[in-house]
Design an enzyme around this catalytic site. Sequence first.
Site, PDB file in Angstrom:
ATOM      1  N   ASP A  48      -4.452   3.649   6.654  1.00  0.00           N
ATOM      2  CA  ASP A  48      -5.655   4.216   6.038  1.00  0.00           C
ATOM      3  C   ASP A  48      -5.420   4.484   4.554  1.00  0.00           C
ATOM      4  OD1 ASP A  48      -8.269   5.079   6.078  1.00  0.00           O
ATOM      5  OD2 ASP A  48      -7.788   7.112   6.728  1.00  0.00           O
TER       6      ASP A  48
ATOM      7  N   HIS B  42      -7.568  -3.135  -0.416  1.00  0.00           N
ATOM      8  CA  HIS B  42      -7.374  -3.961   0.786  1.00  0.00           C
ATOM      9  C   HIS B  42      -6.424  -5.135   0.487  1.00  0.00           C
ATOM     10  CE1 HIS B  42     -10.295  -1.601   2.855  1.00  0.00           C
ATOM     11  NE2 HIS B  42     -11.338  -2.036   2.188  1.00  0.00           N
TER      12      HIS B  42
ATOM     13  N   LEU C 145      10.124  -9.485  17.245  1.00  0.00           N
ATOM     14  CA  LEU C 145       9.083  -8.447  17.132  1.00  0.00           C
ATOM     15  C   LEU C 145       7.760  -8.923  17.733  1.00  0.00           C
ATOM     16  CD1 LEU C 145       8.141  -5.727  15.623  1.00  0.00           C
ATOM     17  CD2 LEU C 145       7.335  -7.285  13.834  1.00  0.00           C
TER      18      LEU C 145
END
Length: 258
Positions: free
Chosen positions: A31, A48, A142
């Site tokens: 965020d 962003h 991962l």
Amino acid sequence: MPFTPTEAAAHVRSVGLDPDRMPRHIAVIMDGNGRWAVERGDPRFTGHVRGTQIVRDIVDECCHLGLGQLTLYCFSVENWKRPAAEVAMLMGLLKEYLLAERDRILRENIRFTVIGRREGISDDVQAEMDTNIRLSRDNTGLTLCLAINYGSRTEIVDAMRSVARQVQAGTLAADTIDEATVSNALYTAGMPDPDLLIRTAGEMRVSNYLLWQISYAELWVTQKCWPDFDAATLHEALKDFANRERRFGGLQPVKGAV
Ligand code: IPE
Ligand code: IPE
Ligand code: MG
């Protein structure tokens, strides 16, 4: 080249962490992209763009640490409420990311996956997602899980529908429904629950993220906005996690007690 488990453990130690006290699964609420940009006098989209670069850096670091799973909140079902131009920009960035990261995903032995509702996501973005999922299906490093058009309540509604259908079809008896039935009906079926939930930009809320799965996750909130997050901040969260005492409702072990 992906790190071997021995190299990963050496890296964990080199940054002051204990390989035996690492989370298996980290979930992140990324965020503050907009605030980061606005504070600098820039348009929100620049946050962003920078945020996407941070995703690359953190995915790399999680691979090096030998982490099992990283689940990133990229776009919530509520984020459609934002201005159309911002939504379009986020979807464009996502598509670009999915394409640009394909080589790295394969090179680093990452297993790519997504959670969320497909409806509403354009066919071209879905196609890029599906290609990454398909090409990386057998990878063993991962697990990188992107939450896209994700909402925990929507996920629970979808899970209830699928369980109800099984009961209706006579393949499941209502009395046998247990926690495993629910877990297996969620988008996250087969994934371990997050051990650590990180939220950037300071808000003390979970914003409809993995509500079932974070029942016993340790929470770690930083004031830093996502575009300022880096490997050192991740290590800080991991050090804090290593010092937490997880009791899962039981009692703290007392020295000398029988
Ligand atoms: C997080 O940053 C990215 C998404 C929710 C897509 P925000 O865009 O929410 O940034 P703030 O919270 O407005 O600063
Ligand atoms: C949560 O951030 C969603 C993502 C990070 C994708 P928001 O910015 O949408 O959450 P709220 O509105 O502050 O709760
Ligand atoms: Mg926000």
